[in-house]
Motif scaffolding. Structure first.
Motif, mmCIF file in Angstrom:
data_model
loop_
_atom_site.group_PDB
_atom_site.id
_atom_site.type_symbol
_atom_site.label_atom_id
_atom_site.label_comp_id
_atom_site.label_asym_id
_atom_site.label_seq_id
_atom_site.Cartn_x
_atom_site.Cartn_y
_atom_site.Cartn_z
ATOM 1 N N ILE A 37 -5.050 5.306 -4.654
ATOM 2 C CA ILE A 37 -5.799 4.075 -4.893
ATOM 3 C C ILE A 37 -7.292 4.369 -4.829
ATOM 4 O O ILE A 37 -7.782 4.976 -3.882
ATOM 5 N N SER A 38 -8.028 3.925 -5.850
ATOM 6 C CA SER A 38 -9.467 4.152 -5.928
ATOM 7 C C SER A 38 -10.197 2.810 -5.989
ATOM 8 O O SER A 38 -9.585 1.748 -6.150
ATOM 9 N N ASP A 39 -11.528 2.852 -5.889
ATOM 10 C CA ASP A 39 -12.320 1.631 -6.015
ATOM 11 C C ASP A 39 -12.114 0.984 -7.383
ATOM 12 O O ASP A 39 -11.988 -0.243 -7.492
ATOM 13 N N ASN A 40 -12.089 1.799 -8.428
ATOM 14 C CA ASN A 40 -11.909 1.257 -9.776
ATOM 15 C C ASN A 40 -10.552 0.562 -9.911
ATOM 16 O O ASN A 40 -10.431 -0.470 -10.572
ATOM 17 N N PHE A 41 -9.540 1.151 -9.261
ATOM 18 C CA PHE A 41 -8.195 0.568 -9.265
ATOM 19 C C PHE A 41 -8.237 -0.839 -8.667
ATOM 20 O O PHE A 41 -7.716 -1.798 -9.246
ATOM 21 N N ILE A 42 -8.865 -0.967 -7.508
ATOM 22 C CA ILE A 42 -8.947 -2.250 -6.817
ATOM 23 C C ILE A 42 -9.772 -3.254 -7.623
ATOM 24 O O ILE A 42 -9.426 -4.430 -7.730
ATOM 25 N N GLN A 43 -10.884 -2.787 -8.210
ATOM 26 C CA GLN A 43 -11.741 -3.680 -8.990
ATOM 27 C C GLN A 43 -10.988 -4.262 -10.185
ATOM 28 O O GLN A 43 -11.145 -5.447 -10.510
ATOM 29 N N GLU A 44 -10.186 -3.436 -10.844
ATOM 30 C CA GLU A 44 -9.402 -3.934 -11.970
ATOM 31 C C GLU A 44 -8.387 -4.979 -11.514
ATOM 32 O O GLU A 44 -8.188 -6.000 -12.171
ATOM 33 N N LEU A 45 -7.737 -4.713 -10.379
ATOM 34 C CA LEU A 45 -6.768 -5.680 -9.857
ATOM 35 C C LEU A 45 -7.429 -7.009 -9.543
ATOM 36 O O LEU A 45 -6.915 -8.073 -9.874
ATOM 37 N N MET A 46 -8.588 -6.956 -8.914
ATOM 38 C CA MET A 46 -9.253 -8.176 -8.480
ATOM 39 C C MET A 46 -9.828 -8.962 -9.659
ATOM 40 O O MET A 46 -10.108 -10.151 -9.541
ATOM 41 N N SER A 47 -10.003 -8.285 -10.800
ATOM 42 C CA SER A 47 -10.473 -8.982 -11.994
ATOM 43 C C SER A 47 -9.306 -9.522 -12.819
ATOM 44 O O SER A 47 -9.496 -10.077 -13.895
ATOM 45 N N GLY A 48 -8.083 -9.299 -12.300
ATOM 46 C CA GLY A 48 -6.915 -9.820 -12.978
ATOM 47 C C GLY A 48 -6.258 -8.864 -13.940
ATOM 48 O O GLY A 48 -5.309 -9.232 -14.643
ATOM 49 N N ILE B 112 0.817 -1.214 0.000
ATOM 50 C CA ILE B 112 0.000 0.000 0.000
ATOM 51 C C ILE B 112 0.850 1.264 0.000
ATOM 52 O O ILE B 112 0.613 2.198 -0.747
ATOM 53 N N LYS B 113 1.866 1.279 0.841
ATOM 54 C CA LYS B 113 2.652 2.498 0.998
ATOM 55 C C LYS B 113 3.355 2.895 -0.294
ATOM 56 O O LYS B 113 3.353 4.050 -0.699
ATOM 57 N N ALA B 114 3.955 1.927 -0.956
ATOM 58 C CA ALA B 114 4.679 2.222 -2.186
ATOM 59 C C ALA B 114 3.824 1.982 -3.423
ATOM 60 O O ALA B 114 4.194 2.370 -4.516
ATOM 61 N N ARG B 115 2.667 1.332 -3.251
ATOM 62 C CA ARG B 115 1.786 0.999 -4.351
ATOM 63 C C ARG B 115 2.537 0.226 -5.431
ATOM 64 O O ARG B 115 2.573 0.610 -6.591
ATOM 65 N N ILE B 116 3.140 -0.868 -5.015
ATOM 66 C CA ILE B 116 3.870 -1.735 -5.938
ATOM 67 C C ILE B 116 3.107 -3.047 -6.086
ATOM 68 O O ILE B 116 2.767 -3.690 -5.093
ATOM 69 N N ILE B 117 2.834 -3.440 -7.328
ATOM 70 C CA ILE B 117 2.052 -4.630 -7.600
ATOM 71 C C ILE B 117 2.961 -5.718 -8.162
ATOM 72 O O ILE B 117 3.737 -5.481 -9.087
ATOM 73 N N ASP B 118 2.849 -6.918 -7.561
ATOM 74 C CA ASP B 118 3.644 -8.067 -7.998
ATOM 75 C C ASP B 118 5.140 -7.772 -8.020
ATOM 76 O O ASP B 118 5.891 -8.331 -8.825
ATOM 77 N N ASP B 119 5.560 -6.866 -7.155
ATOM 78 C CA ASP B 119 6.982 -6.533 -7.016
ATOM 79 C C ASP B 119 7.614 -5.962 -8.281
ATOM 80 O O ASP B 119 8.835 -5.908 -8.407
#
Length: 218
Positions: free
Chosen positions: A36-47, A21-28
């Motif tokens: 970070i927004s709801d749309n951001f999280i929804q896209e991540l959770m959909s792959g 969360i702090k650095a907002r790094i995905i999959d290293d």
């Protein structure tokens, strides 16, 4: 690793693997700069990996001469208005941070019709965690804000800040994006204000960050 990001009314859903969360790094591998927004999280959770575009606003060069006031513990919430917030939850922590370093003034703001439209803030370089030049006589500009397509609201508070800093420091440094305004910028803004482009210190698809400096004269 799973991290709880937040909650929704309907379910506890905001869990995601390998999300710092702090650095907002995905999959290293992927760094994200935007909030970070709801749309951001929804896209991540959909792959899907969200596409982040650099914020490149049109910046006016006509300097706005408003009322310039120092930022201190009494009025710091005014400066938070430029983030779009009416209340600054972290203001008390920031005020304590400055007071612990014996700083009474945190920066200066440009005021138009009783509203903050621009500002410039600093911190002693020796207290900054970044890999930058550090010395007791060097100040680090943490942020300058804001401008629109018509006016430059940043120059006057920056000039007032430099004047204030010259009483204690001999040099000021800043990190600026080349084209955008994250974390500061653009680069041409600082060049117009007499800053020397030292070198590029970081570059990716979102930004190209330069280290700049300026000698302060009493």
């Amino acid at each position: 690793m799973q991290i709880l990001i937040g909650w929704r009314k309907d379910c506890k859903i905001l869990l995601y693997k390998n999300l710092n969360i702090k650095a907002r790094i995905i999959d290293d591998t992927r760094r994200f700069y935007s909030p970070i927004s709801d749309n951001f999280i929804q896209e991540l959770m959909s792959g899907k990996i969200p596409i982040e575009k650099p914020y490149l606003p049109q910046l006016g060069e006509n300097i706005y001469y408003g009322k310039i006031e120092p930022i201190n513990k009494e009025n710091y919430e005014l400066a938070s208005l430029c983030t779009g917030r009416t209340k600054c939850k972290g203001c008390n922590s920031k005020i304590k941070m400055y007071q612990d370093n014996l700083e009474d003034i945190f920066g200066f703001v440009n005021i138009k019709d009783n509203e903050v439209v621009g500002g410039a803030e600093f911190f002693p370089s020796i207290k900054v965690p970044y890999n930058i030049p550090k010395a007791k006589d060097i100040a680090f500009i943490t942020c300058v804000y804001s401008s629109d397509e018509y006016f430059d609201y940043k120059t006057k508070p920056l000039e007032e800040l430099e004047k204030y800093l010259s009483k204690k420091y001999t040099k000021v440094i800043v990190i600026s994006d080349e084209k955008g305004v994250f974390p500061n910028g653009d680069l041409d803004f600082f060049k117009r204000n007499g800053y020397i482009d030292e070198k590029v210190i970081f570059e990716d698809a979102y930004c190209k960050l330069h280290l700049l400096w300026k000698k302060l004269v009493k």
